[in-house]
Scaffold this motif. Structure first.
Motif, PDB file in Angstrom:
ATOM      1  N   THR A 111      75.792  28.225   9.712  1.00  0.00           N
ATOM      2  CA  THR A 111      74.834  29.208   9.234  1.00  0.00           C
ATOM      3  C   THR A 111      73.834  29.512  10.343  1.00  0.00           C
ATOM      4  O   THR A 111      73.579  28.687  11.212  1.00  0.00           O
ATOM      5  N   ARG A 112      73.312  30.723  10.261  1.00  0.00           N
ATOM      6  CA  ARG A 112      72.376  31.184  11.277  1.00  0.00           C
ATOM      7  C   ARG A 112      70.956  31.082  10.754  1.00  0.00           C
ATOM      8  O   ARG A 112      70.664  31.459   9.631  1.00  0.00           O
ATOM      9  N   ASP A 113      70.074  30.547  11.583  1.00  0.00           N
ATOM     10  CA  ASP A 113      68.649  30.501  11.291  1.00  0.00           C
ATOM     11  C   ASP A 113      67.952  31.128  12.496  1.00  0.00           C
ATOM     12  O   ASP A 113      67.835  30.487  13.544  1.00  0.00           O
ATOM     13  N   GLY A 114      67.544  32.367  12.355  1.00  0.00           N
ATOM     14  CA  GLY A 114      67.012  33.094  13.498  1.00  0.00           C
ATOM     15  C   GLY A 114      68.155  33.435  14.437  1.00  0.00           C
ATOM     16  O   GLY A 114      69.120  34.070  14.043  1.00  0.00           O
ATOM     17  N   LEU A 115      68.077  32.980  15.674  1.00  0.00           N
ATOM     18  CA  LEU A 115      69.154  33.213  16.639  1.00  0.00           C
ATOM     19  C   LEU A 115      70.068  32.002  16.781  1.00  0.00           C
ATOM     20  O   LEU A 115      71.054  32.062  17.507  1.00  0.00           O
ATOM     21  N   ARG A 116      69.759  30.928  16.109  1.00  0.00           N
ATOM     22  CA  ARG A 116      70.478  29.665  16.281  1.00  0.00           C
ATOM     23  C   ARG A 116      71.497  29.444  15.173  1.00  0.00           C
ATOM     24  O   ARG A 116      71.196  29.593  13.992  1.00  0.00           O
ATOM     25  N   TRP A 117      72.697  29.052  15.550  1.00  0.00           N
ATOM     26  CA  TRP A 117      73.759  28.719  14.607  1.00  0.00           C
ATOM     27  C   TRP A 117      73.934  27.210  14.586  1.00  0.00           C
ATOM     28  O   TRP A 117      73.908  26.562  15.637  1.00  0.00           O
ATOM     29  N   ARG A 118      74.109  26.651  13.375  1.00  0.00           N
ATOM     30  CA  ARG A 118      74.308  25.199  13.241  1.00  0.00           C
ATOM     31  C   ARG A 118      75.319  24.931  12.139  1.00  0.00           C
ATOM     32  O   ARG A 118      75.432  25.681  11.165  1.00  0.00           O
TER      33      ARG A 118
END
Length: 177
Positions: A162-169
């Motif tokens: 999932t993406r949170d802002g520009l970061r995917w985790r």
């Protein structure tokens, strides 16, 4: 004036390309971390609280479905389900760590990770297996990406980023329960 418009368009296009490539970059970072046995690098790519929560819910649901209506309807059955749920939750907490996740992604059982002698030895000259290398990858939405692999029995195991802002985790693993 046209130079500023072109510059803004180029920056917007570069940002969109970076966001679109984000899940692939995250999968590559996970692969490198697992291959290099770098648990810190792996921990940066995983949302452990969300992953633990999701796995606990999946196991609780599996336990309730497996117990059946008779166990759910009786007081003793409900007590047994709560105890089993607590044990399963503790197991998830113990296994969903950078070390346990790396072992699972490598295709090894987590309990074998503790005993180094029980680990399969990599033949000399053969590269280590890359987790998620042959996964079926797709976007489910602009903020959700899945990589599906199949276990030994052919059942799908879905890794959800999932993406949170520009970061995917990595935030969820859908198990074939």
């Amino acid at each position: 004036m046209k130079k500023w418009i072109w510059l803004a368009a180029a920056l917007l296009l570069a940002l969109c390309a970076y966001v679109a490539a984000g899940p692939y970059l995250t999968i590559r970072a996970i692969q490198q971390a697992v291959q290099e046995d770098d648990t810190r690098a792996l921990a940066r790519q995983v949302d452990f609280p969300a992953l633990r929560s999701s796995l606990k819910l999946q196991l609780d649901d599996y336990l309730v479905r497996s117990a059946g209506a008779d166990a759910q309807g009786s007081a003793l059955g409900q007590i047994g389900l709560r105890i089993a749920s607590g044990v399963a939750g503790g197991a998830v907490d113990a296994m969903v760590t950078p070390v346990g996740l790396a072992a699972m992604m490598e295709g090894r059982r987590v309990w074998r990770r503790v005993d180094v002698r029980a680990l399969p030895q990599q033949p000399a000259g053969e590269p280590a297996a890359k987790p998620l290398q042959d996964a079926e990858r797709r976007y489910e939405s602009p903020s959700r990406f899945t990589a599906t692999v199949h276990d030994d029995a052919g059942r799908p195991v879905v890794f959800v980023l999932t993406r949170d802002g520009l970061r995917w985790r990595l935030s969820d693993i859908r198990l074939p329960l």
